[in-house]
Design a protein around this motif. Structure first.
Motif, short mmCIF file in Angstrom:
data_model
loop_
_atom_site.label_atom_id
_atom_site.label_comp_id
_atom_site.label_asym_id
_atom_site.label_seq_id
_atom_site.Cartn_x
_atom_site.Cartn_y
_atom_site.Cartn_z
N THR A 133 0.84 -1.20 0.00
CA THR A 133 0.00 0.00 0.00
C THR A 133 0.87 1.25 0.00
O THR A 133 0.63 2.20 -0.75
N GLN B 148 -8.35 -0.27 -0.90
CA GLN B 148 -8.40 -1.61 -0.34
C GLN B 148 -9.79 -1.98 0.19
O GLN B 148 -10.27 -3.07 0.00
N ASP C 249 -5.63 -1.09 -5.13
CA ASP C 249 -5.07 -1.65 -3.90
C ASP C 249 -6.04 -2.69 -3.34
O ASP C 249 -7.05 -2.35 -2.74
MG LIG Z 1 -2.19 -2.72 2.02
#
Ligand SMILES: [Mg+2]
Ligand SMILES: Nc1ncnc2c1ncn2[C@@H]1O[C@H](COP(=O)(O)OP(=O)(O)OP(=O)(O)O)[C@@H](O)[C@H]1O
Ligand code: SF4
Lengths: 443, 353
Positions: free
Chosen positions: A63, A107, A187
């Motif tokens: 990330t 994410q 992500d």
């Molecule tokens: Mg991550």
């Protein structure tokens, strides 16, 4: 600095992101203030129209890498080029313009959408920010985008909570598409989704790529997903790139010992599958104080032994484990455990302790190399005397892997296949006699 | 007598939107020492089955009908005190989120030792010794010095191991693991699954393993139940489920997972999403997403029946699809392809383009 090739759209050189923990909560947790080397000297390149997968275990810096590339967070060092422009150096005004081309999908589809905005406003926001459409045109564009990602144009007035996880991820994708970007960093876009929905989103991302000529950096911890969607793959370990190459080069067959271990750990949806699994000992070490040399050496099943010995690989790995643990251990008791009574190790005979330690580290009664056996058994003598530091010193000076001494370069074994592992040092010489390991592209 | 027998279990939640039937007429049994898998996507009702066994369903939820027998004793008929003596003792549980299972203010070792003092009447010394042994068994490095560490000093994988150690501390006959590795990396997952398997073998503990991951099921389970929208849709020995799936949902699940080394350009998908449990579709709950659905599927609710049609009464492979009652005119049309020498298995649905 190397020339950029025709097709490279993003180029990352020596990128670093260190988090200062001197006054954070991590600091109080560990009682010290040092920097977390979340991304440490990464070179990468994203080519026009491709999907570059980034995989690695939790906390390895995926990330952080994705965000520093897009300058959502400020890198500590290094440069990022978008086409001809140095993203890490342009003015803020220019950066704002460029950011239109560079989008990010988060994410967590549950946390990344503002719950108080309607879906129409969520998707309309980037249109407003970049002055791309208003009035009638804006409404039309939003409806169009919703349909592009497989939602209904009539959903614009609904709020995020009225949608399922997969639908929310679609909204996130629509928002990223709104500004007609060139590059999208995804992500973990499917990690929070059910498998049947995950397949829908993966197919959608591929369709959009074909339709709009997008380039993706696709971050995930799931190797099967990355293998499925990527043209090229970068494997990360503790803030560094362990290996990068085409999906084929990286996975079939795997080269870097870490990639190999990751691959073998995937539970196969096949009850008759009987591949030998490689079990990595322990967990990823702390990025505050990463291991010397190759950062993977503390867990690597293929760690290289020095020329002085002829041990089996399993013996060598175990000896290194013992060495590393005597370095950390506070008492002999923590090196071995007895079945009967765990406490009274000090009262054991030398032979019994020898037996316990060897069984704990799966070492035979005598290791296959005479000279190594001598050091090992003298170290066990010292342990029996309660002198851990002394034992550690003996092991430390006698057993040093080349992998611990210095970090491996990125050895080139094919056109674009680079492996940071000493096992490939020689192949590198064959392929690239110039040996410039940090060159990003060759013409 | 099986170790655990669940019969016709129905669990309902009373919400503002209406009654959610989280488990609907669920029946299964687990023999002692076997590993039984429950697989399905989120909202399928997997965790509800686990909580019911421990009588941990809380308001607004209620077990509205059914029977749960553990070693022949009727769990639903027990007093609260009787249940408590079984919970954590004969039946232990490991949740997805290890953090919530550990109390942050006590050291990890103390928590496990306390469970043993409570359930087994160990004294302090015995409890501590046994705890260190257990921590070592689940591969916590330097178990002795780690005994007094607090949960936050453990990594996610170590916390999950500690929870497993705690679950095993009283030598349970049944271990319920609800997504024990979902929050973990594959490398750690592999370690934990290997441990669960090993420990189950060593202590002859039966395991009910709940997961959404078909890979995990294939690796550790003997028999499997597939759930969809609160109902079991297929039950089978693990090999039969993977090589000869009978329910279209199972087929869809299998074909939607990407696998390393399979070079399909597109993944097969199951269109749509899991229905809202308040408003289940009529007939077969899966019909709106099923590529083989016919008009009859919107009217008639299939029940689990012998999918091999070999007429045995206690069939071990059952599926809830109208195909097996002869109601479908077109039938099911898919193929399980076993590819190459390394036995790669890809399920393909011919109708689902
Ligand atoms: Mg991550
Ligand atoms: N704001 C921050 N301050 C201090 N440390 C941080 C911060 N953000 C991340 N880190 C640390 O940097 C490292 C890399 O984190 P990052 O989130 O990039 O990992 P990741 O690979 O994305 O992990 P995951 O798979 O869990 O998402 C970790 O050790 C993390 O604890
Ligand atoms: S350099 Fe050594 S320790 Fe690192 S991956 Fe290669 S063999 Fe393993």
């Amino acid at each position: 600095m190397s020339e950029r090739t025709e097709e490279s759209i993003l180029r990352v050189e020596g990128l670093k992101k260190y988090y200062d923990t001197s006054s954070g909560f991590i600091d109080s947790l560990l009682g010290r203030g040092r920097s977390v080397k979340a991304v440490d000297d990464v070179d990468l390149e994203l080519r026009e129209g491709e999907t570059l997968g980034v995989v690695g275990e939790s906390g390895c810096g995926k990330t952080t890498l994705g965000r520093s590339i897009l300058r959502l967070i400020k890198p500590t060092d290094g440069t990022v080029y978008y086409r001809d422009e140095e993203l890490t150096a342009v003015s803020n005004v220019r950066l704002r313009r460029l950011k239109k081309d560079l989008q990010y999908i988060f994410q967590d589809p549950f946390a990344s959408l503002n719950p108080r905005l309607t879906v129409g406003d969520i998707i309309g926001e980037p249109l407003d920010v970049h002055d791309l459409a208003d009035g009638e045109e804006r409404t039309e564009r939003i409806g169009e985008l919703l349909e592009t990602v497989g939602l209904n144009a009539s959903h614009t007035r609904r709020y995020p909570h009225e949608f399922s996880g997969g639908q929310r991820q679609r909204i996130g994708i629509a928002r990223a598409l709104a500004v007609d970007p060139e590059v999208i960093v995804c992500d973990e876009p499917v990690s929070a989704l059910d498998v049947s929905v995950q397949a829908q989103i993966l197919n959608l991302l591929e369709d959009l790529q074909d339709e709009f000529g997008l380039s993706y950096i696709f971050i995930a911890h799931d190797l099967s997903v990355v293998e499925h969607i990527s043209d090229r793959v970068a494997v990360m370990y503790l803030g560094e790139i362990a290996e990068v190459g085409t999906t084929e080069e990286v996975f079939s067959p795997p080269h870097h010992p870490y990639t190999e271990a990751l691959l073998s750990a995937i539970p196969e949806p096949d009850p008759l599958w009987e591949d030998e699994q490689i079990t990595l000992p322990g967990t990823v070490p702390s990025p505050i104080d990463p291991p010397s040399g190759c950062r993977f050496h503390t867990r690597c099943p293929r760690i290289i032994q020095p020329d002085d010995y002829e041990l089996t690989q399993a013996e060598w790995r175990s000896i290194v484990d013992l060495k590393l643990q005597t370095g950390d251990a506070e008492s002999v008791g923590s090196l071995a455990t007895t079945e009967e009574e765990s406490v009274e190790l000090s009262s054991l005979t030398r032979d019994r302790l020898d037996e316990l330690i060897r069984s704990e580290y799966s070492l035979p009664r005598r290791v296959s190399d005479e000279q190594a056996e001598e050091v090992l058994s003298s170290a066990i003598d010292r342990l029996h005397a309660g002198e851990i530091a002394d034992a550690n010193e003996r092991l430390d000076s006698a057993f040093v892997s080349p992998c611990e001494r210095r970090p491996p370069d990125q050895y080139r074994t094919g056109d674009a296949h680079r492996i940071a592992c000493f096992l490939y040092e020689e192949e590198n010489d064959e392929h690239d006699s110039a040996g410039r390991a940090d060159a990003v592209v060759e013409d | 007598m099986a170790l655990l027998e669940v019969e016709d279990l129905t669990v309902e939640f009373y919400t503002q939107e209406g009654v959610v039937t989280a488990a609907d007429g669920l029946s299964y049994r687990i023999e002692s020492g076997e590993t039984f898998g429950v697989v399905g996507e989120s909202g399928a009702g997997k965790s509800v089955t686990a909580l019911s066994l421990m009588r941990l369903i809380e308001s607004p939820g209620r077990i509205t009908s059914g029977e749960i027998r553990f070693k022949g004793q009727d769990i639903l008929g027990m007093t609260e005190q009787e249940v408590r003596s079984i919970r954590g003792n004969e039946i232990a549980m490991v949740f997805q989120d290890a953090q919530t299972a550990l109390n942050p203010v006590y050291s990890v070792g103390e928590q496990i030792a306390e469970a043993m003092r409570h359930h087994l009447g160990y004294d302090d010394r015995e409890a501590k010794e046994r705890t260190i042994q257990l921590l070592d068994t689940v591969n916590i490095p330097e178990a002795e010095s780690r005994y007094s560490d607090y949960p936050h000093e453990f990594s996610g994988g170590m916390q999950q191991r500690a929870v497993i150690a705690m679950a095993l501390s009283c030598d349970p006959d049944l271990l319920i693991c609800d997504e024990p590795t979902t929050a973990l990396d594959v490398t750690i997952e592999a370690q934990i699954l290997a441990e669960i398997e090993e420990l189950a073998e060593e202590f002859d503990t039966a395991v009910q393993l709940i997961t959404h991951d078909l890979g995990v099921i294939a690796e550790v389970c003997d028999r499997v139940m597939v759930m969809y929208a609160g109902k079991p849709v297929e039950k089978a020995p693990v090999e039969e489920l993977y090589y000869d799936p009978k329910h279209p949902y199972t087929v869809g699940l299998m074909s939607s997972i990407p696998r390393v080394g399979d070079d399909r350009d597109r993944l097969q998908t199951i269109p749509g999403t899991m229905p809202d449990l308040v408003e289940l579709p009529t007939g077969c709950s899966f019909h709106p997403r099923c590529p083989f659905a016919e008009e009859v599927c919107t009217r008639k609710q299939p029940s689990l029946i012998d999918a091999d049609r070999d007429g045995t009464l206690d069939a071990d492979h059952v599926a809830a699809c109208l195909e097996y009652t002869g109601d479908l005119t077109e039938g099911l049309d898919y193929e399980v392809v076993v590819e190459g020498s390394d036995e790669e298995r890809v399920v393909e649905e011919d109708q689902n383009v």
